[in-house]
Every structure is written in structure tokens, then in C-alpha cells.
Design a protein around this motif. Structure first.
Motif, PDB file in Angstrom:
ATOM      1  N   GLN A  34      15.523 -19.153  49.330  1.00 13.00           N
ATOM      2  CA  GLN A  34      15.121 -17.869  49.901  1.00 13.00           C
ATOM      3  C   GLN A  34      16.040 -17.400  51.018  1.00 13.00           C
ATOM      4  O   GLN A  34      16.072 -16.212  51.332  1.00 13.00           O
ATOM      5  CB  GLN A  34      13.673 -17.919  50.366  1.00 13.00           C
ATOM      6  CG  GLN A  34      13.421 -18.788  51.571  1.00 13.00           C
ATOM      7  CD  GLN A  34      11.941 -18.875  51.887  1.00 13.00           C
ATOM      8  OE1 GLN A  34      11.100 -18.517  51.074  1.00 13.00           O
ATOM      9  NE2 GLN A  34      11.627 -19.346  53.070  1.00 13.00           N
ATOM     10  N   TYR A  35      16.816 -18.288  51.625  1.00 15.28           N
ATOM     11  CA  TYR A  35      17.733 -17.903  52.694  1.00 15.28           C
ATOM     12  C   TYR A  35      19.193 -17.939  52.254  1.00 15.28           C
ATOM     13  O   TYR A  35      20.101 -17.903  53.079  1.00 15.28           O
ATOM     14  CB  TYR A  35      17.531 -18.793  53.918  1.00 15.28           C
ATOM     15  CG  TYR A  35      16.139 -18.682  54.473  1.00 15.28           C
ATOM     16  CD1 TYR A  35      15.697 -17.485  55.024  1.00 15.28           C
ATOM     17  CD2 TYR A  35      15.252 -19.740  54.417  1.00 15.28           C
ATOM     18  CE1 TYR A  35      14.411 -17.356  55.521  1.00 15.28           C
ATOM     19  CE2 TYR A  35      13.965 -19.626  54.915  1.00 15.28           C
ATOM     20  CZ  TYR A  35      13.560 -18.434  55.465  1.00 15.28           C
ATOM     21  OH  TYR A  35      12.275 -18.310  55.949  1.00 15.28           O
ATOM     22  N   ALA A  65      19.586 -27.213  45.662  1.00 13.20           N
ATOM     23  CA  ALA A  65      18.772 -26.266  44.889  1.00 13.20           C
ATOM     24  C   ALA A  65      19.653 -25.449  43.941  1.00 13.20           C
ATOM     25  O   ALA A  65      19.262 -25.204  42.790  1.00 13.20           O
ATOM     26  CB  ALA A  65      17.995 -25.358  45.825  1.00 13.20           C
ATOM     27  N   GLU A 115      16.924 -14.193  43.689  1.00 11.65           N
ATOM     28  CA  GLU A 115      15.861 -13.516  44.421  1.00 11.65           C
ATOM     29  C   GLU A 115      14.579 -13.378  43.595  1.00 11.65           C
ATOM     30  O   GLU A 115      13.476 -13.567  44.106  1.00 11.65           O
ATOM     31  CB  GLU A 115      16.331 -12.134  44.855  1.00 11.65           C
ATOM     32  CG  GLU A 115      15.328 -11.397  45.704  1.00 11.65           C
ATOM     33  CD  GLU A 115      15.862 -10.065  46.192  1.00 11.65           C
ATOM     34  OE1 GLU A 115      15.079  -9.346  46.826  1.00 11.65           O
ATOM     35  OE2 GLU A 115      17.029  -9.728  45.924  1.00 11.65           O
ATOM     36  N   THR A 136      14.067 -17.383  40.324  1.00 19.25           N
ATOM     37  CA  THR A 136      14.010 -18.816  40.637  1.00 19.25           C
ATOM     38  C   THR A 136      12.799 -19.076  41.514  1.00 19.25           C
ATOM     39  O   THR A 136      12.364 -18.222  42.280  1.00 19.25           O
ATOM     40  CB  THR A 136      15.285 -19.293  41.354  1.00 19.25           C
ATOM     41  OG1 THR A 136      15.449 -18.542  42.546  1.00 19.25           O
ATOM     42  CG2 THR A 136      16.495 -19.153  40.467  1.00 19.25           C
ATOM     43  N   LYS A 137      12.279 -20.272  41.416  1.00 22.18           N
ATOM     44  CA  LYS A 137      11.065 -20.607  42.139  1.00 22.18           C
ATOM     45  C   LYS A 137      11.314 -21.587  43.291  1.00 22.18           C
ATOM     46  O   LYS A 137      10.378 -22.001  43.954  1.00 22.18           O
ATOM     47  CB  LYS A 137      10.058 -21.233  41.175  1.00 22.18           C
ATOM     48  CG  LYS A 137       9.773 -20.410  39.953  1.00 22.18           C
ATOM     49  CD  LYS A 137       8.439 -19.744  40.063  1.00 22.18           C
ATOM     50  CE  LYS A 137       8.026 -19.062  38.801  1.00 22.18           C
ATOM     51  NZ  LYS A 137       8.658 -17.802  38.572  1.00 22.18           N
ATOM     52  N   ASP A 138      12.539 -21.966  43.538  1.00 21.93           N
ATOM     53  CA  ASP A 138      12.836 -22.945  44.580  1.00 21.93           C
ATOM     54  C   ASP A 138      12.831 -22.270  45.948  1.00 21.93           C
ATOM     55  O   ASP A 138      13.587 -21.334  46.193  1.00 21.93           O
ATOM     56  CB  ASP A 138      14.198 -23.600  44.311  1.00 21.93           C
ATOM     57  CG  ASP A 138      14.366 -24.896  45.065  1.00 21.93           C
ATOM     58  OD1 ASP A 138      13.775 -25.041  46.150  1.00 21.93           O
ATOM     59  OD2 ASP A 138      15.100 -25.776  44.568  1.00 21.93           O
ATOM     60  N   TRP A 139      12.002 -22.741  46.859  1.00 23.64           N
ATOM     61  CA  TRP A 139      11.862 -22.134  48.181  1.00 23.64           C
ATOM     62  C   TRP A 139      13.117 -22.300  49.032  1.00 23.64           C
ATOM     63  O   TRP A 139      13.342 -21.545  49.977  1.00 23.64           O
ATOM     64  CB  TRP A 139      10.655 -22.713  48.913  1.00 23.64           C
ATOM     65  CG  TRP A 139      10.767 -24.194  49.138  1.00 23.64           C
ATOM     66  CD1 TRP A 139      10.353 -25.175  48.288  1.00 23.64           C
ATOM     67  CD2 TRP A 139      11.355 -24.843  50.249  1.00 23.64           C
ATOM     68  NE1 TRP A 139      10.638 -26.418  48.798  1.00 23.64           N
ATOM     69  CE2 TRP A 139      11.258 -26.233  50.021  1.00 23.64           C
ATOM     70  CE3 TRP A 139      11.943 -24.406  51.423  1.00 23.64           C
ATOM     71  CZ2 TRP A 139      11.739 -27.182  50.916  1.00 23.64           C
ATOM     72  CZ3 TRP A 139      12.426 -25.358  52.320  1.00 23.64           C
ATOM     73  CH2 TRP A 139      12.313 -26.719  52.073  1.00 23.64           C
ATOM     74  N   ARG A 140      13.959 -23.291  48.706  1.00 20.41           N
ATOM     75  CA  ARG A 140      15.176 -23.516  49.496  1.00 20.41           C
ATOM     76  C   ARG A 140      16.218 -22.426  49.271  1.00 20.41           C
ATOM     77  O   ARG A 140      17.164 -22.291  50.034  1.00 20.41           O
ATOM     78  CB  ARG A 140      15.778 -24.878  49.151  1.00 20.41           C
ATOM     79  CG  ARG A 140      14.862 -26.030  49.530  1.00 20.41           C
ATOM     80  CD  ARG A 140      15.404 -27.331  49.056  1.00 20.41           C
ATOM     81  NE  ARG A 140      15.395 -27.365  47.584  1.00 20.41           N
ATOM     82  CZ  ARG A 140      15.758 -28.404  46.859  1.00 20.41           C
ATOM     83  NH1 ARG A 140      16.201 -29.495  47.447  1.00 20.41           N
ATOM     84  NH2 ARG A 140      15.702 -28.364  45.546  1.00 20.41           N
ATOM     85  N   ALA A 175      15.795 -19.907  59.008  1.00 15.55           N
ATOM     86  CA  ALA A 175      14.555 -19.143  58.905  1.00 15.55           C
ATOM     87  C   ALA A 175      14.359 -18.275  60.144  1.00 15.55           C
ATOM     88  O   ALA A 175      13.873 -17.156  60.055  1.00 15.55           O
ATOM     89  CB  ALA A 175      13.373 -20.082  58.716  1.00 15.55           C
TER      90      ALA A 175
END
Length: 145
Positions: free
Chosen positions: A23-24, A62, A14, A17-21, A48
Motif C-alpha cells: 500500500q505504500y 511482497a 493499487e 493485489t491484496k498484500d498490505w505491504r 506510513a
């Protein structure tokens, strides 16, 4: 130990990490081997929006990419001699429980149908199918003539 690893990994995904994948991704469970050398982290992925399919393959890729970073963060926070190796596994419990809930709902609906049919049911034979004997007619006294 497994609960602590689960908390560390969830927090690191949360916040660090910087990977947008990711976030869910939700961490649901963690299992550690008896010798504390391997940890399997279970996760789920939501879409999403409610009508969008989750990107399970992207999340798996990811997680594999940031595995080393997560292990480093985990090792720093755990403070144990050997930092467990991480493996990630998709948690299928939510899908299985949703399927089970669907089956139970169908069973309840069928039970209600049968109860409705049973309300107006009539017996197939006599109203009282059990043979009864009347004691006044069956007086079996033998008379001697």
C-alpha cells in the motif's frame, strides 16, 4: 511500451493485489529491453507516517510474491506476442536528490557567509595596488649641453 507497463503495474498494485505491504509502494519508472523480453520496474516505498521508516524489505518481498500475478495482468492488458518478464528494483533517485539538495543548501549558506564577510573587507595593501605613472613628472626630453 515502458510507460504502459508502468501504468498497468501501478494500477494492478493499487486495485488487484491484496498484500498490505504494497500500500505504500509507488512505481516511479520502467525500463524495457530492446527485444521487449525483460522489464525492470523501479519503485519507492514511503513510511506510513512522516516519522516512520519505510518497510523496504517487506515491500521487496511482497513484490516478488505477486510478480506472477502482475505479469499475468500485464500480459492480458498489453496484448503483445510475448509478455515481458518482470524484475523490481528499488529506486534510489529520491534519496540521491535529497542528498544533493542538502549539499546545495550548505553551499548556499556558505556563500552567504562569505558575502557577509566580504562586505566589511579592507584591501590588504594600498587602496590602489596598481602602479600609475604621472606623465607630467616623467617628461623624458633629453637636453643637450
Amino acid at each position: 511500451m515502458s510507460k504502459r507497463i508502468m501504468t498497468i503495474i501501478a494500477s494492478a498494485i493499487e486495485h488487484e493485489t491484496k498484500d498490505w505491504r504494497l500500500q505504500y509502494v509507488t512505481i516511479t519508472d520502467c525500463k524495457v529491453t530492446g527485444d521487449l523480453h525483460d522489464a525492470t520496474v523501479y519503485y519507492t516505498v514511503r513510511g506510513a507516517t512522516l516519522d516512520q521508516e519505510p518497510d523496504v524489505d517487506g515491500a521487496a518481498e511482497a513484490l516478488n510474491r505477486v510478480r506472477g500475478q502482475l505479469r499475468k495482468i500485464m500480459g492480458d492488458q498489453l496484448g503483445v506476442r510475448y509478455t515481458p518478464t518482470l524484475s523490481f528494483s528499488l529506486d534510489t533517485v529520491p534519496e540521491a536528490s535529497a542528498h544533493m539538495e542538502e549539499l546545495l543548501a550548505r553551499a548556499r549558506a556558505r556563500d552567504e557567509e562569505l558575502a557577509e564577510l566580504a562586505k566589511n573587507a579592507q584591501p590588504a595593501g594600498d587602496a590602489n595596488p596598481y602602479r600609475t605613472t604621472d606623465t607630467s613628472e616623467d617628461d623624458t626630453t633629453v637636453s643637450e649641453e
